[in-house]
Design a protein around this motif. Structure first.
Motif, short mmCIF file in Angstrom:
data_model
loop_
_atom_site.label_atom_id
_atom_site.label_comp_id
_atom_site.label_asym_id
_atom_site.label_seq_id
_atom_site.Cartn_x
_atom_site.Cartn_y
_atom_site.Cartn_z
N PHE A 55 -2.59 3.18 6.46
CA PHE A 55 -3.55 2.16 6.90
C PHE A 55 -4.37 2.71 8.06
O PHE A 55 -3.89 3.50 8.87
N THR A 56 -5.63 2.26 8.13
CA THR A 56 -6.51 2.65 9.22
C THR A 56 -7.24 1.42 9.76
O THR A 56 -7.88 0.69 8.98
N ILE A 57 -7.12 1.18 11.04
CA ILE A 57 -7.85 0.09 11.68
C ILE A 57 -9.10 0.65 12.35
O ILE A 57 -9.09 1.76 12.89
N TYR A 115 -11.76 -4.04 10.92
CA TYR A 115 -11.40 -3.72 9.54
C TYR A 115 -9.97 -3.18 9.47
O TYR A 115 -9.46 -2.60 10.43
N LEU A 116 -9.37 -3.32 8.30
CA LEU A 116 -8.11 -2.67 8.02
C LEU A 116 -8.22 -2.05 6.63
O LEU A 116 -8.24 -2.76 5.63
N GLN A 117 -8.32 -0.72 6.58
CA GLN A 117 -8.34 0.00 5.33
C GLN A 117 -6.91 0.31 4.93
O GLN A 117 -6.18 0.96 5.70
N MET A 118 -6.51 -0.17 3.77
CA MET A 118 -5.13 -0.01 3.32
C MET A 118 -5.12 0.85 2.06
O MET A 118 -5.68 0.45 1.03
N ASN A 119 -4.51 2.02 2.15
CA ASN A 119 -4.40 2.94 1.02
C ASN A 119 -2.93 3.11 0.62
O ASN A 119 -2.03 2.78 1.38
N SER A 120 -2.73 3.64 -0.55
CA SER A 120 -1.36 3.90 -1.06
C SER A 120 -0.49 2.67 -0.90
O SER A 120 0.65 2.75 -0.40
#
Length: 125
Positions: A68-70, A80-85
Motif C-alpha cells: 500500500f502507498t499513501i 489517496y491510498l493505493q492498494m496493490n497485491s
C-alpha cells in the motif's frame, strides 16, 4: 472541524489493485496529518497508513508495508491510498481520518479528530 468523503472501494480479486480517495473540506487541510484505518467484521478498527501534513513522511502497518502507498495532494485537499497485491485479509471497511491537531501524526485512533463515513473493500480469493 473537517468533513471527509471517501471513494474508490469495491470488489476485487486477490492480487488486484484499488485506489481509495478521500476529499476533505472545512479547515486547512495542508496543516494536518491524514491517515487510513480499516475495520473488518468482528474486529477493532486498526491503523493502515498515515502521512504527515507536508507529505514528506509516511507510516504503514506491517501488514500492508510494501503493498500500500499513501499520498496526498494538498492543492486538491485529497489523500489517496493505493492498494496493490490485495489479499482476502484486506477485506474491511476503510476509513479516512484527519489528525486531532497539527502536532500529531494520525497513527492511532486516539489521534483522530475526524472520520469519513467509510468505504467497503472486498477482496475475493
Amino acid at each position: 472541524q473537517v468533513q471527509l468523503v471517501e471513494s474508490g472501494g469495491g470488489l476485487v480479486q486477490a492480487g488486484g489493485s484499488l485506489r481509495l480517495s478521500c476529499a476533505a473540506s472545512g479547515r486547512a487541510f495542508s496543516r494536518y496529518s491524514m491517515g487510513w484505518f480499516r475495520q473488518a467484521p468482528g474486529k477493532e478498527r486498526e491503523f493502515v497508513a498515515a502521512i504527515s501534513a507536508s507529505g514528506g513522511s509516511t507510516y504503514y502497518a506491517d501488514s500492508v508495508k510494501g503493498r500500500f502507498t499513501i499520498s496526498r495532494d494538498n492543492a486538491k485537499n485529497t489523500v489517496y491510498l493505493q492498494m496493490n497485491s490485495l489479499k482476502p485479509e484486506d477485506t474491511a471497511v476503510y476509513y479516512c481520518a484527519a489528525g486531532r491537531n497539527t502536532m500529531m501524526v494520525v497513527t492511532t485512533t486516539q489521534r483522530v479528530g475526524s472520520w469519513g463515513q467509510g468505504t467497503q473493500v472486498t477482496v475475493s480469493s
